[in-house]
Design a protein around this motif. Sequence first.
Motif, PDB file in Angstrom:
ATOM      1  N   ASP A   3       0.713  -1.182  -0.082  1.00 59.08           N
ATOM      2  CA  ASP A   3      -0.073   0.000   0.051  1.00 59.08           C
ATOM      3  C   ASP A   3       0.885   1.134  -0.147  1.00 59.08           C
ATOM      4  OD1 ASP A   3      -2.278  -1.683   2.256  1.00 59.08           O
ATOM      5  OD2 ASP A   3      -2.376  -1.713   0.206  1.00 59.08           O
ATOM      6  N   LYS A   4       1.954   1.097   0.661  1.00 58.71           N
ATOM      7  CA  LYS A   4       2.923   2.467   0.799  1.00 58.71           C
ATOM      8  C   LYS A   4       4.481   1.934   1.123  1.00 58.71           C
ATOM      9  CE  LYS A   4       2.902   6.986   3.170  1.00 58.71           C
ATOM     10  NZ  LYS A   4       2.255   7.344   4.307  1.00 58.71           N
ATOM     11  N   ILE A   5       5.233   2.543   0.408  1.00 60.84           N
ATOM     12  CA  ILE A   5       6.764   2.129   0.702  1.00 60.84           C
ATOM     13  C   ILE A   5       7.480   3.575   0.933  1.00 60.84           C
ATOM     14  CG2 ILE A   5       8.797   1.682  -0.642  1.00 60.84           C
ATOM     15  CD1 ILE A   5       7.195   0.015  -2.573  1.00 60.84           C
ATOM     16  N   VAL A  27       1.790   4.044  -6.671  1.00 59.61           N
ATOM     17  CA  VAL A  27       2.112   3.657  -5.592  1.00 59.61           C
ATOM     18  C   VAL A  27       2.606   4.717  -4.546  1.00 59.61           C
ATOM     19  CG1 VAL A  27       3.627   1.941  -4.032  1.00 59.61           C
ATOM     20  CG2 VAL A  27       2.620   1.400  -6.563  1.00 59.61           C
ATOM     21  N   PRO A  28       1.846   4.686  -3.536  1.00 59.44           N
ATOM     22  CA  PRO A  28       2.178   5.829  -2.301  1.00 59.44           C
ATOM     23  C   PRO A  28       3.662   5.714  -1.937  1.00 59.44           C
ATOM     24  CG  PRO A  28       0.088   4.907  -2.014  1.00 59.44           C
ATOM     25  CD  PRO A  28       0.636   4.334  -3.015  1.00 59.44           C
ATOM     26  N   VAL A  29       4.442   6.823  -1.792  1.00 61.21           N
ATOM     27  CA  VAL A  29       5.799   6.980  -1.124  1.00 61.21           C
ATOM     28  C   VAL A  29       5.959   7.796  -0.198  1.00 61.21           C
ATOM     29  CG1 VAL A  29       8.259   7.290  -2.248  1.00 61.21           C
ATOM     30  CG2 VAL A  29       6.413   6.102  -3.693  1.00 61.21           C
ATOM     31  N   ALA A  30       6.867   7.223   0.663  1.00 58.86           N
ATOM     32  CA  ALA A  30       7.113   8.455   1.655  1.00 58.86           C
ATOM     33  C   ALA A  30       8.483   8.275   1.805  1.00 58.86           C
ATOM     34  CB  ALA A  30       6.592   7.908   3.189  1.00 58.86           C
ATOM     35  N   ALA A  31       9.318   9.291   2.074  1.00 57.56           N
ATOM     36  CA  ALA A  31      10.587   9.343   2.462  1.00 57.56           C
ATOM     37  C   ALA A  31      11.146   9.978   3.485  1.00 57.56           C
ATOM     38  CB  ALA A  31      11.365   9.942   1.112  1.00 57.56           C
ATOM     39  N   VAL A  33      14.249  12.010   4.938  1.00 56.44           N
ATOM     40  CA  VAL A  33      15.169  13.028   4.217  1.00 56.44           C
ATOM     41  C   VAL A  33      15.634  13.985   5.517  1.00 56.44           C
ATOM     42  CG1 VAL A  33      14.306  12.931   2.052  1.00 56.44           C
ATOM     43  CG2 VAL A  33      13.379  14.703   3.478  1.00 56.44           C
ATOM     44  N   ARG A  34      16.843  14.408   5.313  1.00 56.69           N
ATOM     45  CA  ARG A  34      17.515  15.564   6.373  1.00 56.69           C
ATOM     46  C   ARG A  34      16.710  16.856   6.237  1.00 56.69           C
ATOM     47  NH1 ARG A  34      22.359  13.694   8.573  1.00 56.69           N
ATOM     48  NH2 ARG A  34      23.118  11.803   7.941  1.00 56.69           N
ATOM     49  N   ASP A  35      16.617  17.289   5.042  1.00 56.30           N
ATOM     50  CA  ASP A  35      16.122  18.488   4.696  1.00 56.30           C
ATOM     51  C   ASP A  35      14.758  18.620   3.690  1.00 56.30           C
ATOM     52  OD1 ASP A  35      15.627  21.177   4.258  1.00 56.30           O
ATOM     53  OD2 ASP A  35      17.572  21.822   4.021  1.00 56.30           O
ATOM     54  N   PRO A  36      13.618  18.372   4.194  1.00 55.79           N
ATOM     55  CA  PRO A  36      12.334  18.287   3.222  1.00 55.79           C
ATOM     56  C   PRO A  36      12.582  19.292   2.060  1.00 55.79           C
ATOM     57  CG  PRO A  36      11.913  18.066   5.516  1.00 55.79           C
ATOM     58  CD  PRO A  36      13.028  18.296   5.618  1.00 55.79           C
ATOM     59  N   SER A  37      12.698  20.764   2.541  1.00 55.73           N
ATOM     60  CA  SER A  37      12.855  21.826   1.369  1.00 55.73           C
ATOM     61  C   SER A  37      13.653  21.402   0.291  1.00 55.73           C
ATOM     62  CB  SER A  37      12.914  22.972   2.107  1.00 55.73           C
ATOM     63  OG  SER A  37      14.455  23.273   2.363  1.00 55.73           O
ATOM     64  N   ARG A  38      14.980  20.790   0.786  1.00 53.70           N
ATOM     65  CA  ARG A  38      16.010  20.697  -0.326  1.00 53.70           C
ATOM     66  C   ARG A  38      15.515  19.463  -1.043  1.00 53.70           C
ATOM     67  NH1 ARG A  38      22.064  20.545   2.010  1.00 53.70           N
ATOM     68  NH2 ARG A  38      22.294  20.333  -0.356  1.00 53.70           N
ATOM     69  N   ALA A  39      15.080  18.381  -0.583  1.00 62.31           N
ATOM     70  CA  ALA A  39      14.599  16.908  -1.176  1.00 62.31           C
ATOM     71  C   ALA A  39      13.250  17.084  -2.104  1.00 62.31           C
ATOM     72  CB  ALA A  39      14.327  16.203   0.012  1.00 62.31           C
ATOM     73  N   ALA A  40      12.469  18.472  -1.731  1.00 64.64           N
ATOM     74  CA  ALA A  40      11.163  18.419  -2.384  1.00 64.64           C
ATOM     75  C   ALA A  40      11.335  18.117  -4.006  1.00 64.64           C
ATOM     76  CB  ALA A  40      10.297  19.602  -1.892  1.00 64.64           C
ATOM     77  N   PRO A  41      12.310  19.056  -4.599  1.00 63.48           N
ATOM     78  CA  PRO A  41      12.078  19.107  -5.990  1.00 63.48           C
ATOM     79  C   PRO A  41      12.827  17.763  -6.563  1.00 63.48           C
ATOM     80  CG  PRO A  41      13.526  21.206  -5.099  1.00 63.48           C
ATOM     81  CD  PRO A  41      13.067  20.063  -4.022  1.00 63.48           C
ATOM     82  N   ARG A  42      13.593  17.019  -5.947  1.00 67.74           N
ATOM     83  CA  ARG A  42      13.778  15.568  -6.336  1.00 67.74           C
ATOM     84  C   ARG A  42      12.896  14.513  -6.073  1.00 67.74           C
ATOM     85  NH1 ARG A  42      18.834  14.942  -7.845  1.00 67.74           N
ATOM     86  NH2 ARG A  42      18.891  12.695  -7.514  1.00 67.74           N
ATOM     87  N   LEU A  43      11.922  14.724  -4.907  1.00 73.60           N
ATOM     88  CA  LEU A  43      10.862  13.708  -4.715  1.00 73.60           C
ATOM     89  C   LEU A  43       9.535  14.388  -4.847  1.00 73.60           C
ATOM     90  CD1 LEU A  43      12.961  12.362  -1.910  1.00 73.60           C
ATOM     91  CD2 LEU A  43      12.507  10.978  -3.960  1.00 73.60           C
ATOM     92  N   PRO A  44       9.025  14.899  -5.871  1.00 71.59           N
ATOM     93  CA  PRO A  44       7.847  15.886  -6.162  1.00 71.59           C
ATOM     94  C   PRO A  44       6.530  15.008  -5.553  1.00 71.59           C
ATOM     95  CG  PRO A  44       8.562  15.120  -8.200  1.00 71.59           C
ATOM     96  CD  PRO A  44       9.838  14.727  -7.170  1.00 71.59           C
ATOM     97  N   SER A  45       6.462  13.732  -5.601  1.00 70.47           N
ATOM     98  CA  SER A  45       5.320  12.862  -5.419  1.00 70.47           C
ATOM     99  C   SER A  45       5.418  12.210  -4.159  1.00 70.47           C
ATOM    100  CB  SER A  45       5.263  11.763  -6.715  1.00 70.47           C
ATOM    101  OG  SER A  45       5.120  12.415  -7.683  1.00 70.47           O
ATOM    102  N   ALA A  46       6.504  12.376  -3.194  1.00 73.37           N
ATOM    103  CA  ALA A  46       6.649  11.648  -2.026  1.00 73.37           C
ATOM    104  C   ALA A  46       6.204  12.586  -0.912  1.00 73.37           C
ATOM    105  CB  ALA A  46       8.085  11.322  -1.803  1.00 73.37           C
TER     106      ALA A  46
END
Length: 306
Positions: A3-5, A27-31, A33-46
């Motif tokens: 259901d979610k990874i 498929v729903p994805v969670a991640a 990360v150390r810094d969500p603001s920096r990671a957001a462009p690389r992981l737009p759907s997570a």
Amino acid sequence: MPDKILIAGATGLLGTALAAALAREGVPVAALVRDPSRAAPRLPSATLHAWDPAKGPAPAAAFEGVTAVVNFMGESIADKRWSDERRRVLRASRIDTTRALVDGLRAATTKPRVLVHLSGIAYFGDRGDEVLTETSAGGTGFLAELARDWEAEAQKAGDLGVRVVILRPGVVLSRGGGFLGKLLPLFRLGLGGRAGGGQQWLPWIHEADMLALIRHAIASDGISGALNAVAPEPVTNAEFSTALGRTLGRPTVLMAPQFALRLALGPAMADELLLASQRAMPVRTLETGYKFSQPLLSPALKDVVA
């Protein structure tokens, strides 16, 4: 699929590729990360969860609704020379962070069914022409001992009732960079060639198979323990170099001498990264029913380079 990874180490090459592939299939994805603001462009759907492993266990909220965790965490092995401090960083970024991840699992109210942990084929050390399967003993050297200790931390999730699958990738052939990204500029200029004598075995896997094998491990309830994430066609360093040159239409007559590699990288780093030999075969991987989409090197290189 689950259901979610949840992906730990999701901003690296394979982490972002897996997140994107899962998102395309809904498929729903969670991640983590150390810094969500920096990671957001690389992981737009997570769904992003902030976590600094040095400050404590992974947050319990990150595991809500999650049925599988994939662990990619770890600083790059090849980016810097292996000083004593760099070795400490490499160990901490793998062993300490995985321990903190498992501590988060321990505290979670509901636990995922499976943890897929990416280790490395360097687990076997420098073994010459010996055929290495999943049942072969681990080797010696910094990388082999690092992989052994790293895997031991991940296996502790099994004590919590979580199924643990350890994947040991060879060199991942990816359009996004990585090992091949470092080689292509030299080979395109006709400056490519073998490392040292070139007789050392170089295990490899296409990125598409790497991602598919992760999903196979997640979906197959009967799989646990170690799998060699390497294509079933073993090649030497010289054969790999020749195949890459042929793919690009460039000569590969040059050689990087052993002494020069050791001088440039340091003896241990050169010996374990470029000159070590692992003739690894995916025996147990194939026994699980996995079928490689790119089992042969030349077609795999053509697909990636194109």
